[in-house]
Design a protein around this motif. Structure first.
Motif, PDB file in Angstrom:
ATOM      1  N   TRP A  36       0.832  -1.215   0.000  1.00 12.75           N
ATOM      2  CA  TRP A  36       0.000   0.000   0.000  1.00 12.75           C
ATOM      3  C   TRP A  36       0.861   1.257   0.000  1.00 12.75           C
ATOM      4  O   TRP A  36       0.503   2.256  -0.614  1.00 12.75           O
ATOM      5  N   LYS A  37       1.994   1.198   0.663  1.00 12.74           N
ATOM      6  CA  LYS A  37       2.906   2.351   0.672  1.00 12.74           C
ATOM      7  C   LYS A  37       3.503   2.569  -0.715  1.00 12.74           C
ATOM      8  O   LYS A  37       3.559   3.709  -1.215  1.00 12.74           O
ATOM      9  N   ILE A  38       3.956   1.502  -1.356  1.00 16.00           N
ATOM     10  CA  ILE A  38       4.518   1.601  -2.702  1.00 16.00           C
ATOM     11  C   ILE A  38       3.477   2.142  -3.679  1.00 16.00           C
ATOM     12  O   ILE A  38       3.783   2.949  -4.565  1.00 16.00           O
ATOM     13  N   PHE A  39       2.234   1.722  -3.517  1.00 12.02           N
ATOM     14  CA  PHE A  39       1.153   2.153  -4.398  1.00 12.02           C
ATOM     15  C   PHE A  39       0.539   3.490  -3.985  1.00 12.02           C
ATOM     16  O   PHE A  39      -0.401   3.963  -4.628  1.00 12.02           O
ATOM     17  N   GLY A  40       1.056   4.094  -2.915  1.00 13.15           N
ATOM     18  CA  GLY A  40       0.547   5.383  -2.472  1.00 13.15           C
ATOM     19  C   GLY A  40      -0.901   5.338  -2.025  1.00 13.15           C
ATOM     20  O   GLY A  40      -1.656   6.289  -2.231  1.00 13.15           O
ATOM     21  N   GLN A  41      -1.280   4.233  -1.398  1.00 15.08           N
ATOM     22  CA  GLN A  41      -2.671   4.040  -0.977  1.00 15.08           C
ATOM     23  C   GLN A  41      -2.774   4.215   0.540  1.00 15.08           C
ATOM     24  O   GLN A  41      -2.707   3.247   1.300  1.00 15.08           O
ATOM     25  N   ALA A  42      -2.968   5.453   0.968  1.00 15.00           N
ATOM     26  CA  ALA A  42      -2.976   5.768   2.395  1.00 15.00           C
ATOM     27  C   ALA A  42      -4.310   5.461   3.060  1.00 15.00           C
ATOM     28  O   ALA A  42      -4.377   5.301   4.277  1.00 15.00           O
ATOM     29  N   THR A  43      -5.373   5.345   2.275  1.00 17.09           N
ATOM     30  CA  THR A  43      -6.705   5.124   2.844  1.00 17.09           C
ATOM     31  C   THR A  43      -7.303   3.811   2.364  1.00 17.09           C
ATOM     32  O   THR A  43      -6.937   3.297   1.298  1.00 17.09           O
ATOM     33  N   GLU A  44      -8.236   3.293   3.136  1.00 18.93           N
ATOM     34  CA  GLU A  44      -8.908   2.040   2.778  1.00 18.93           C
ATOM     35  C   GLU A  44      -9.631   2.161   1.438  1.00 18.93           C
ATOM     36  O   GLU A  44      -9.694   1.213   0.666  1.00 18.93           O
ATOM     37  N   ALA A  45     -10.174   3.337   1.143  1.00 17.82           N
ATOM     38  CA  ALA A  45     -10.938   3.528  -0.090  1.00 17.82           C
ATOM     39  C   ALA A  45     -10.074   3.373  -1.335  1.00 17.82           C
ATOM     40  O   ALA A  45     -10.574   3.031  -2.412  1.00 17.82           O
ATOM     41  N   GLU A  46      -8.776   3.613  -1.211  1.00 20.57           N
ATOM     42  CA  GLU A  46      -7.869   3.520  -2.358  1.00 20.57           C
ATOM     43  C   GLU A  46      -7.410   2.095  -2.622  1.00 20.57           C
ATOM     44  O   GLU A  46      -6.846   1.814  -3.679  1.00 20.57           O
ATOM     45  N   ARG A  47      -7.630   1.206  -1.664  1.00 19.34           N
ATOM     46  CA  ARG A  47      -7.072  -0.144  -1.739  1.00 19.34           C
ATOM     47  C   ARG A  47      -8.069  -1.148  -2.307  1.00 19.34           C
ATOM     48  O   ARG A  47      -9.267  -0.934  -2.276  1.00 19.34           O
ATOM     49  N   ARG A  48      -7.520  -2.243  -2.791  1.00 21.70           N
ATOM     50  CA  ARG A  48      -8.370  -3.322  -3.284  1.00 21.70           C
ATOM     51  C   ARG A  48      -8.814  -4.183  -2.109  1.00 21.70           C
ATOM     52  O   ARG A  48      -8.011  -4.582  -1.265  1.00 21.70           O
ATOM     53  N   HIS A  49     -10.116  -4.488  -2.064  1.00 21.35           N
ATOM     54  CA  HIS A  49     -10.681  -5.286  -0.977  1.00 21.35           C
ATOM     55  C   HIS A  49     -11.425  -6.497  -1.545  1.00 21.35           C
ATOM     56  O   HIS A  49     -11.820  -6.509  -2.712  1.00 21.35           O
ATOM     57  N   TYR A  50     -11.608  -7.478  -0.677  1.00 21.54           N
ATOM     58  CA  TYR A  50     -12.322  -8.705  -1.052  1.00 21.54           C
ATOM     59  C   TYR A  50     -13.474  -8.906  -0.070  1.00 21.54           C
ATOM     60  O   TYR A  50     -13.316  -9.520   0.984  1.00 21.54           O
ATOM     61  N   TYR A  51     -14.604  -8.342  -0.417  1.00 19.69           N
ATOM     62  CA  TYR A  51     -15.767  -8.430   0.459  1.00 19.69           C
ATOM     63  C   TYR A  51     -16.525  -9.716   0.178  1.00 19.69           C
ATOM     64  O   TYR A  51     -16.419 -10.275  -0.906  1.00 19.69           O
ATOM     65  N   PRO A  52     -17.307 -10.241   1.167  1.00 26.53           N
ATOM     66  CA  PRO A  52     -17.682  -9.563   2.412  1.00 26.53           C
ATOM     67  C   PRO A  52     -16.699  -9.751   3.572  1.00 26.53           C
ATOM     68  O   PRO A  52     -16.765  -9.026   4.557  1.00 26.53           O
ATOM     69  N   ASN A  53     -15.774 -10.706   3.464  1.00 26.72           N
ATOM     70  CA  ASN A  53     -14.930 -11.017   4.627  1.00 26.72           C
ATOM     71  C   ASN A  53     -13.615 -10.249   4.659  1.00 26.72           C
ATOM     72  O   ASN A  53     -13.010 -10.111   5.714  1.00 26.72           O
ATOM     73  N   ASP A  54     -13.153  -9.765   3.501  1.00 28.61           N
ATOM     74  CA  ASP A  54     -11.897  -9.024   3.404  1.00 28.61           C
ATOM     75  C   ASP A  54     -10.752  -9.773   4.084  1.00 28.61           C
ATOM     76  O   ASP A  54     -10.104  -9.280   4.998  1.00 28.61           O
ATOM     77  N   VAL A  55     -10.538 -11.000   3.608  1.00 24.42           N
ATOM     78  CA  VAL A  55      -9.499 -11.850   4.175  1.00 24.42           C
ATOM     79  C   VAL A  55      -8.576 -12.322   3.059  1.00 24.42           C
ATOM     80  O   VAL A  55      -9.029 -12.550   1.929  1.00 24.42           O
ATOM     81  N   VAL A  56      -7.281 -12.427   3.355  1.00 24.81           N
ATOM     82  CA  VAL A  56      -6.311 -12.988   2.417  1.00 24.81           C
ATOM     83  C   VAL A  56      -5.802 -14.297   3.011  1.00 24.81           C
ATOM     84  O   VAL A  56      -5.297 -14.321   4.134  1.00 24.81           O
ATOM     85  N   ASN A  57      -5.977 -15.367   2.265  1.00 26.55           N
ATOM     86  CA  ASN A  57      -5.596 -16.700   2.736  1.00 26.55           C
ATOM     87  C   ASN A  57      -4.325 -17.171   2.038  1.00 26.55           C
ATOM     88  O   ASN A  57      -4.171 -16.983   0.831  1.00 26.55           O
ATOM     89  N   LEU A  58      -3.441 -17.784   2.801  1.00 29.07           N
ATOM     90  CA  LEU A  58      -2.259 -18.418   2.228  1.00 29.07           C
ATOM     91  C   LEU A  58      -2.323 -19.917   2.477  1.00 29.07           C
ATOM     92  O   LEU A  58      -2.619 -20.352   3.589  1.00 29.07           O
ATOM     93  N   TYR A  59      -2.059 -20.675   1.420  1.00 30.50           N
ATOM     94  CA  TYR A  59      -2.052 -22.136   1.528  1.00 30.50           C
ATOM     95  C   TYR A  59      -0.725 -22.672   1.000  1.00 30.50           C
ATOM     96  O   TYR A  59      -0.295 -22.314  -0.101  1.00 30.50           O
ATOM     97  N   VAL A  60      -0.073 -23.513   1.788  1.00 29.21           N
ATOM     98  CA  VAL A  60       1.084 -24.270   1.315  1.00 29.21           C
ATOM     99  C   VAL A  60       0.546 -25.584   0.784  1.00 29.21           C
ATOM    100  O   VAL A  60      -0.116 -26.328   1.507  1.00 29.21           O
ATOM    101  N   GLN A  61       0.787 -25.875  -0.489  1.00 28.92           N
ATOM    102  CA  GLN A  61       0.258 -27.104  -1.072  1.00 28.92           C
ATOM    103  C   GLN A  61       1.041 -27.461  -2.327  1.00 28.92           C
ATOM    104  O   GLN A  61       1.865 -26.674  -2.794  1.00 28.92           O
ATOM    105  N   ASP A  62       0.782 -28.647  -2.844  1.00 32.43           N
ATOM    106  CA  ASP A  62       1.445 -29.072  -4.069  1.00 32.43           C
ATOM    107  C   ASP A  62       0.829 -28.334  -5.253  1.00 32.43           C
ATOM    108  O   ASP A  62      -0.393 -28.335  -5.434  1.00 32.43           O
ATOM    109  N   LEU A  63       1.672 -27.685  -6.058  1.00 36.57           N
ATOM    110  CA  LEU A  63       1.234 -27.058  -7.302  1.00 36.57           C
ATOM    111  C   LEU A  63       1.771 -27.900  -8.454  1.00 36.57           C
ATOM    112  O   LEU A  63       2.949 -28.218  -8.488  1.00 36.57           O
ATOM    113  N   GLN A  64       0.908 -28.226  -9.372  1.00 42.17           N
ATOM    114  CA  GLN A  64       1.268 -29.192 -10.406  1.00 42.17           C
ATOM    115  C   GLN A  64       1.937 -28.575 -11.622  1.00 42.17           C
ATOM    116  O   GLN A  64       2.399 -29.289 -12.509  1.00 42.17           O
TER     117      GLN A  64
END
Length: 238
Positions: free
Chosen positions: A60-88
């Motif tokens: 967000w700093k690199i993109f100059g996005q100081a406010t929530e309105a400027e950022r990309r969100h994923y509604y309704p939960n606004d969560v980012v998930n990371l999964y370690v798994q086998d990629l084929q």
């Protein structure tokens, strides 16, 4: 003592996530594989959950996005998930919507020691940029979005030295390190160019944006960029 320290770290992480509004999760779906076991041993879920909010803030700093309105969100939960798994497909990391997938097989190949977490974090910067960048709702060239992701890594403390060299490549939208170095060059022509270009791509990508921001079309900028480095030995490219 270790349990108390972990508890305090998780409390601090919870507070930070609350401030950022976005929530983060990390799950190892490959714990029975050598790469998944190495993740547990040498990287860990606690480190990952501590690192993800820091990376988001950096993006967000690199993109100059100081406010929530400027950022990309994923509604309704606004969560980012990371999964370690086998990629084929052999990729070290991938994204889909608000999910980051880190390759367990890739983790097997990471260098030893401190470089293990360094490599993991470097890749995570790239993948999380895809989560938060604007891409003109899919209209931006794939090479540009990949270049933006590598540009963020280039500016981060987790850039792998020697990965890319200024002046290399045959097309401005070749992607990855080639395009990241071109974006860096354009930033040198106008401070904050990369952030401004990303903002313009919120709804749609247009090649006119380059001329609007820099006074020249992208092909001319690429020619001038290539000319700048054409007679400079690679060892002197900075």
């Amino acid at each position: 003592m270790a349990t108390k320290t972990l508890h305090l770290s998780l409390v601090a992480l919870s507070l930070l996530q609350g401030i950022l509004a976005v929530r983060f999760t990390a799950t190892n779906n490959a714990s029975a594989t050598p790469g998944g076991q190495r993740f547990d041993r040498e990287i860990g879920t606690a480190y990952t959950l501590t690192t993800m909010p820091k990376i988001a803030s950096f993006i967000w700093k690199i993109f100059g996005q100081a406010t929530e309105a400027e950022r990309r969100h994923y509604y309704p939960n606004d969560v980012v998930n990371l999964y370690v798994q086998d990629l084929q497909d052999g990729a070290l990391g991938e994204t889909g919507d608000n999910n980051v997938y880190m390759s367990a097989k890739g983790i097997e190949t990471y260098p030893p020691g401190d470089a293990t977490r360094f490599m993991f974090t470097s890749i995570l910067y790239h993948e999380m940029t895809h989560i938060f960048q604007w891409s003109g709702k899919g209209t931006a060239p794939g090479g540009l979005t990949e270049g933006f992701a590598d540009y963020v890594v280039l500016k981060s403390p987790f850039y792998v030295e020697g990965y890319s060299t200024p002046g290399e490549g045959s097309r401005w939208d070749e992607g990855y390190g080639v395009t990241s170095r071109f974006l860096e060059y354009c930033d040198g022509l106008r401070e904050g160019f990369a952030a401004e270009l990303n903002k313009k791509m919120r709804e749609v990508y247009k090649e006119e944006y380059w001329k609007e921001l820099l006074g020249k079309d992208v092909d001319q900028l690429w020619e001038e960029y290539k000319a700048k480095y054409s007679n400079v030995p690679a060892s002197l490219h900075h």
